[in-house]
Design a protein around this motif. Sequence first.
Motif, short mmCIF file in Angstrom:
data_model
loop_
_atom_site.label_atom_id
_atom_site.label_comp_id
_atom_site.label_asym_id
_atom_site.label_seq_id
_atom_site.Cartn_x
_atom_site.Cartn_y
_atom_site.Cartn_z
N LEU A 66 0.83 -1.21 0.00
CA LEU A 66 0.00 0.00 0.00
C LEU A 66 0.86 1.26 0.00
O LEU A 66 0.56 2.24 -0.68
N LEU A 100 -5.49 -6.34 -3.26
CA LEU A 100 -5.40 -5.00 -3.83
C LEU A 100 -6.29 -4.85 -5.06
O LEU A 100 -6.87 -3.79 -5.29
N TYR A 105 -7.37 -1.08 -5.92
CA TYR A 105 -6.13 -0.31 -5.84
C TYR A 105 -5.17 -0.71 -6.96
O TYR A 105 -4.23 0.02 -7.27
#
Length: 266
Positions: A66, A100, A105
């Motif tokens: 992240l 993710l 993301y």
Amino acid sequence: MATITSISTQKRAGRYNVYLDGKFSFAVDERTLIRFGLSKGMELDQSRIDEIQTDDAHAKALGQALNYISHQARTEQQVDRFLMGKDYDEQTSASVIAELIDLHYLDDAEYARRFVAESINKGDRGPRGVRQWLNQRGVSNDDIEEALRDYDQDQAITVATQIAEKAFAHPGSKSAHAQTQAVHQKLMQKGFDSEVISIVLADVQPEEDEEREDTLLREAAEKAWRQKRGVDPFNRGQKVKQQLYRKGFDLDAIDRVLDEIKGAES
């Protein structure tokens, strides 16, 4: 079975040390601590401990991933290589990437679309250059081709024209012919195909300036003539002539200037 006798915080925020039967056993992330409800007095067998440590590895890898993607958009391959470089195993990397993707993301198709749009807006890459860039970052051919639908030949000509005009505006000490060759090479390197380059260079050319060309030729000829002063007269003239021709100067103009230089020495 082993019993949790205590749990203590580490100096690093969000990390905890777990003690089993009075001895340090492993450390966990806060997310893992909460997820497994770890607390003093809880009994754990080895399979449960392994499960906890696997989850903790995932949590740590997720946090690092992240942070990695927070600075700029990344592809799945880039994240995988980043995590493998941090010594996480393939299973952990795969599980993090899957999460993710679920969180939206990571999206290689969207990454490709944005990169194509940026390349057009910034005017810094042709379609072939875009394809190569995305391919090197692991974007699938299907996603690349889908994104490149927004980069047609008309747009490529527009972008390549902007690059050519900017380059011709700063000729430096190059002759007009050398400028054209340099721009052709630049457009090739930036990923434009031969057809687009031909169309652009047929329309965009350096400004004609005979006085400038003559000055550049004379300066280059005098410099080359001095550099070859140790060569016999015939070969000296031939070598200088070849050198100037490679620089893009006209042969008739080269002969004229060399005759003037030789005459001045007589």
